[in-house]
Motif scaffolding. Structure first.
Motif, PDB file in Angstrom:
ATOM      1  N   VAL A 141       0.866  -1.188   0.000  1.00 41.18           N
ATOM      2  CA  VAL A 141       0.000   0.000   0.000  1.00 41.18           C
ATOM      3  C   VAL A 141       0.895   1.227   0.000  1.00 41.18           C
ATOM      4  CG1 VAL A 141      -1.901   1.190   1.132  1.00 41.18           C
ATOM      5  CG2 VAL A 141      -1.716  -1.308   1.326  1.00 41.18           C
ATOM      6  N   ILE A 142       0.806   2.013  -1.061  1.00 41.20           N
ATOM      7  CA  ILE A 142       1.682   3.178  -1.239  1.00 41.20           C
ATOM      8  C   ILE A 142       0.847   4.450  -1.213  1.00 41.20           C
ATOM      9  CG2 ILE A 142       3.329   4.315  -2.768  1.00 41.20           C
ATOM     10  CD1 ILE A 142       4.036   1.525  -3.855  1.00 41.20           C
ATOM     11  N   GLU A 143       1.153   5.317  -0.269  1.00 41.11           N
ATOM     12  CA  GLU A 143       0.457   6.599  -0.113  1.00 41.11           C
ATOM     13  C   GLU A 143       0.427   7.357  -1.436  1.00 41.11           C
ATOM     14  OE1 GLU A 143      -1.747   9.478   1.262  1.00 41.11           O
ATOM     15  OE2 GLU A 143      -1.141   7.869   2.621  1.00 41.11           O
ATOM     16  N   GLY A 144      -0.756   7.851  -1.812  1.00 41.47           N
ATOM     17  CA  GLY A 144      -0.903   8.643  -3.030  1.00 41.47           C
ATOM     18  C   GLY A 144      -0.854   7.839  -4.307  1.00 41.47           C
ATOM     19  N   PHE A 145      -0.771   6.512  -4.200  1.00 39.73           N
ATOM     20  CA  PHE A 145      -0.659   5.679  -5.399  1.00 39.73           C
ATOM     21  C   PHE A 145      -1.729   4.590  -5.412  1.00 39.73           C
ATOM     22  CE2 PHE A 145       2.148   2.409  -7.786  1.00 39.73           C
ATOM     23  CZ  PHE A 145       1.566   2.726  -8.997  1.00 39.73           C
ATOM     24  N   MET A 146      -1.534   3.485  -4.652  1.00 43.60           N
ATOM     25  CA  MET A 146      -2.496   2.391  -4.737  1.00 43.60           C
ATOM     26  C   MET A 146      -2.369   1.447  -3.553  1.00 43.60           C
ATOM     27  SD  MET A 146      -0.881  -0.639  -5.630  1.00 43.60           S
ATOM     28  CE  MET A 146       0.790  -0.656  -5.034  1.00 43.60           C
ATOM     29  N   THR A 179      -9.863   3.255  -9.862  1.00 41.27           N
ATOM     30  CA  THR A 179      -9.683   2.235 -10.891  1.00 41.27           C
ATOM     31  C   THR A 179      -9.070   0.989 -10.259  1.00 41.27           C
ATOM     32  OG1 THR A 179      -9.411   3.859 -12.653  1.00 41.27           O
ATOM     33  CG2 THR A 179      -8.507   1.671 -13.077  1.00 41.27           C
ATOM     34  N   VAL A 180      -9.551  -0.166 -10.692  1.00 40.48           N
ATOM     35  CA  VAL A 180      -9.010  -1.443 -10.230  1.00 40.48           C
ATOM     36  C   VAL A 180      -8.248  -2.069 -11.391  1.00 40.48           C
ATOM     37  CG1 VAL A 180      -9.537  -3.690  -9.204  1.00 40.48           C
ATOM     38  CG2 VAL A 180     -10.998  -1.704  -8.695  1.00 40.48           C
ATOM     39  N   ILE A 184      -6.039  -1.118  -6.239  1.00 38.11           N
ATOM     40  CA  ILE A 184      -7.042  -0.056  -6.329  1.00 38.11           C
ATOM     41  C   ILE A 184      -6.325   1.270  -6.185  1.00 38.11           C
ATOM     42  CG2 ILE A 184      -9.143   0.908  -5.302  1.00 38.11           C
ATOM     43  CD1 ILE A 184      -9.729  -1.944  -4.198  1.00 38.11           C
ATOM     44  N   MET A 185      -6.565   2.170  -7.132  1.00 42.83           N
ATOM     45  CA  MET A 185      -5.841   3.442  -7.183  1.00 42.83           C
ATOM     46  C   MET A 185      -6.374   4.449  -6.170  1.00 42.83           C
ATOM     47  SD  MET A 185      -3.767   2.625  -9.565  1.00 42.83           S
ATOM     48  CE  MET A 185      -2.903   4.195  -9.513  1.00 42.83           C
ATOM     49  N   PHE A 186      -5.457   5.086  -5.435  1.00 42.69           N
ATOM     50  CA  PHE A 186      -5.814   6.213  -4.577  1.00 42.69           C
ATOM     51  C   PHE A 186      -5.924   7.503  -5.393  1.00 42.69           C
ATOM     52  CE2 PHE A 186      -3.359   3.798  -1.188  1.00 42.69           C
ATOM     53  CZ  PHE A 186      -4.482   3.416  -0.476  1.00 42.69           C
ATOM     54  N   GLY A 191     -17.627   3.060  -1.434  1.00 42.25           N
ATOM     55  CA  GLY A 191     -16.715   2.607  -0.394  1.00 42.25           C
ATOM     56  C   GLY A 191     -15.274   3.027  -0.582  1.00 42.25           C
ATOM     57  N   MET A 192     -15.016   3.962  -1.493  1.00 39.19           N
ATOM     58  CA  MET A 192     -13.637   4.386  -1.716  1.00 39.19           C
ATOM     59  C   MET A 192     -13.037   4.992  -0.450  1.00 39.19           C
ATOM     60  SD  MET A 192     -11.288   4.219  -3.975  1.00 39.19           S
ATOM     61  CE  MET A 192      -9.588   4.779  -3.768  1.00 39.19           C
ATOM     62  N   GLU A 193     -13.887   5.583   0.389  1.00 38.96           N
ATOM     63  CA  GLU A 193     -13.383   6.156   1.643  1.00 38.96           C
ATOM     64  C   GLU A 193     -12.804   5.059   2.549  1.00 38.96           C
ATOM     65  OE1 GLU A 193     -17.627   4.981   2.419  1.00 38.96           O
ATOM     66  OE2 GLU A 193     -16.542   5.911   0.755  1.00 38.96           O
ATOM     67  N   LEU A 194     -13.271   3.829   2.403  1.00 39.17           N
ATOM     68  CA  LEU A 194     -12.733   2.714   3.181  1.00 39.17           C
ATOM     69  C   LEU A 194     -11.362   2.288   2.647  1.00 39.17           C
ATOM     70  CD1 LEU A 194     -15.998   0.611   3.531  1.00 39.17           C
ATOM     71  CD2 LEU A 194     -15.115   2.373   5.071  1.00 39.17           C
TER      72      LEU A 194
END
Length: 196
Positions: A74-79, A122-123, A140-142, A161-164
């Motif tokens: 899990v990368i901040e600002g990425f995915m 986007t998935v 899943i893209m942030f 559910g993107m907020e999750l």
């Protein structure tokens, strides 16, 4: 006439805000529901873009393969990446050294690249340097990532559910986003299935 212009404006605004195709919900058999401890994330799968990838994802969902699988990278600002059913199941066979390198026991898939853009929500399918190596892992893209366009297979878009997803524990940037004590998927089902 004014009503028709207003309706067209609303549809156009929905497409611009959510991306191409986001204004139209998927059929229940193409709607994947990922249950996290914090709630449910609804993903509209895109068999029109990637029929082989979507079919394999749906087979894995039906088999319960994604249950208890970690968000291992899990990368901040990425995915946020998950779906390593071989080494990522925290209740059966989790291997912290190998998670992210496994598949599902099913064959790898030939790339199904499209014109769809990698936008927020986007998935896409994860793969190795081999273009035809996607199997079970997805991300899943942030945020938008245009450098992925045409390089990775798009399989869907988060509808709710993107907020999750935004709340998922981030990994160590110095270790390419690998997460210690990662959060997991509780289970995944298709909307056409009976609620568990």
């Amino acid at each position: 006439m004014q009503l028709r212009k207003l309706a067209a404006s609303i549809v156009l605004t929905g497409v611009l805000a959510g991306g191409i195709g986001a204004a139209v919900a998927a059929e229940p058999e193409d709607t994947m529901i990922i249950r996290l401890k914090s709630g449910e994330v609804t993903v509209a799968l895109r068999p029109d873009l990637a029929p082989k990838h979507v079919a394999q994802i749906k087979e894995l969902v039906a088999a319960g393969a994604y249950d208890n699988v970690a968000f291992h990278r899990v990368i901040e600002g990425f995915m946020a990446q998950t779906g390593d059913v071989q080494f990522g199941d925290v209740e059966d066979g989790f291997d912290a050294r190998r998670v992210g390198t496994g598949g599902s026991g099913r064959p790898d898939l030939p790339a199904e690249f499209s014109d769809a853009s990698f936008e927020r929500g986007t998935v896409g399918m994860a793969r190795s340097a081999n273009l035809d190596s996607a199997n079970s892992q997805f991300f899943i893209m942030f945020a938008p990532a245009p450098h992925l366009n045409g390089q990775y297979t798009v399989i869907g878009q988060v509808e709710a559910g993107m907020e999750l997803i935004d709340q998922i524990k981030r990994g160590d940037a110095a270790q390419n986003g690998m997460v210690q004590n990662p959060e997991t998927i509780v289970d995944v089902r298709m909307a056409s299935d009976a609620k568990q």
